[in-house]
Motif scaffolding. Sequence first.
Motif, PDB file in Angstrom:
ATOM      1  N   ALA A   9       0.869  -1.181   0.000  1.00 55.00           N
ATOM      2  CA  ALA A   9       0.000   0.000   0.000  1.00 55.00           C
ATOM      3  C   ALA A   9       0.901   1.224   0.000  1.00 55.00           C
ATOM      4  O   ALA A   9       1.644   1.466   0.949  1.00 55.00           O
ATOM      5  N   LEU A  11       0.862   4.960   0.357  1.00 56.35           N
ATOM      6  CA  LEU A  11      -0.055   5.951   0.898  1.00 56.35           C
ATOM      7  C   LEU A  11       0.404   7.345   0.498  1.00 56.35           C
ATOM      8  O   LEU A  11       1.588   7.663   0.549  1.00 56.35           O
ATOM      9  N   PHE A  30      -3.994  -0.880  10.006  1.00 55.70           N
ATOM     10  CA  PHE A  30      -4.159  -1.924   9.001  1.00 55.70           C
ATOM     11  C   PHE A  30      -4.537  -3.242   9.668  1.00 55.70           C
ATOM     12  O   PHE A  30      -5.367  -3.990   9.168  1.00 55.70           O
ATOM     13  N   SER A  40       5.699  -2.208   7.748  1.00 53.82           N
ATOM     14  CA  SER A  40       5.857  -0.927   7.061  1.00 53.82           C
ATOM     15  C   SER A  40       7.324  -0.709   6.721  1.00 53.82           C
ATOM     16  O   SER A  40       8.201  -1.390   7.244  1.00 53.82           O
ATOM     17  N   ASN A  46       4.488   3.375   3.432  1.00 57.43           N
ATOM     18  CA  ASN A  46       4.567   2.163   2.628  1.00 57.43           C
ATOM     19  C   ASN A  46       4.247   1.009   3.563  1.00 57.43           C
ATOM     20  O   ASN A  46       4.988   0.770   4.515  1.00 57.43           O
ATOM     21  N   THR A  60      -9.402  -1.282  -1.207  1.00 60.07           N
ATOM     22  CA  THR A  60      -8.847   0.079  -1.203  1.00 60.07           C
ATOM     23  C   THR A  60      -9.804   1.038  -0.503  1.00 60.07           C
ATOM     24  O   THR A  60      -9.385   1.816   0.362  1.00 60.07           O
ATOM     25  N   ILE A  63      -9.831   0.467   3.295  1.00 56.21           N
ATOM     26  CA  ILE A  63      -8.628   0.998   3.941  1.00 56.21           C
ATOM     27  C   ILE A  63      -8.711   2.519   4.017  1.00 56.21           C
ATOM     28  O   ILE A  63      -8.455   3.116   5.070  1.00 56.21           O
ATOM     29  N   GLU A  64      -9.058   3.160   2.898  1.00 52.64           N
ATOM     30  CA  GLU A  64      -9.136   4.626   2.876  1.00 52.64           C
ATOM     31  C   GLU A  64     -10.149   5.144   3.892  1.00 52.64           C
ATOM     32  O   GLU A  64      -9.872   6.114   4.614  1.00 52.64           O
ATOM     33  N   LEU A  67      -8.718   4.691   7.467  1.00 58.82           N
ATOM     34  CA  LEU A  67      -7.654   5.650   7.755  1.00 58.82           C
ATOM     35  C   LEU A  67      -8.213   7.054   7.965  1.00 58.82           C
ATOM     36  O   LEU A  67      -7.804   7.757   8.899  1.00 58.82           O
ATOM     37  N   VAL A  77      -4.964   5.664  -1.058  1.00 56.23           N
ATOM     38  CA  VAL A  77      -4.234   4.403  -0.958  1.00 56.23           C
ATOM     39  C   VAL A  77      -4.103   3.821  -2.366  1.00 56.23           C
ATOM     40  O   VAL A  77      -5.106   3.655  -3.061  1.00 56.23           O
ATOM     41  N   LEU A  79      -2.881   0.512  -4.031  1.00 56.51           N
ATOM     42  CA  LEU A  79      -2.478  -0.870  -3.788  1.00 56.51           C
ATOM     43  C   LEU A  79      -1.844  -1.471  -5.032  1.00 56.51           C
ATOM     44  O   LEU A  79      -2.384  -1.379  -6.127  1.00 56.51           O
TER      45      LEU A  79
END
Length: 184
Positions: A9, A11, A30, A40, A46, A60, A63-64, A67, A77, A79
């Motif tokens: 990912a 970012l 995550f 990371s 990253n 995606t 996750i977005e 976050l 994000v 991916l």
Amino acid sequence: MTTTTTYIAFLRAVNVAGRTVKMERLRALFGELGLDGVRSYIQSGNVFFTTDEPDRAALTRRIEEHLEEALGFPVPVLLRTVEEVGAVLAAEPFAGIEATPDVRLVVNFLTEPLPADFPVPYTSPKGDYEVIGADAGTAYVVVHLRDGRWTAPANLFGKSYRGSATARFLHTTVKILAAARKPS
């Protein structure tokens, strides 16, 4: 049969302009999503993880949304699978171009392809950057520093580009891929 995929990912807008997120916190976020093997690499956003979730677009978005809710600001994000990043590097998009103290080689990961009317190759009017190639998910940019500095233009790919992009130096992308390939 379920397939497990290892993602990187990339970012955008993490640890820039007053948006500081410790990597420990990012890994925890995550992990809260049920992603496995979360790791990371450096402070620029990253994150590596594995999942058997088959829908990349839905993943995606998930996750977005998580976050943004947790951090209070949007984090685009991008991916990519380990294999996809490996293919980018194996294609040697900067073959024959040397990184020097005044030249940087930059891989831009894209959420959508460049507009059809964006000319590739393209050199900026000031000659400070050149888009030397692109595919559906990546643009390859040679940056010419002026007085040791580079200011990324707000509209690197033109005003008609509606996607998001995040940039990594080529040498950093190589290190990210190597770190992602290491067993967790």
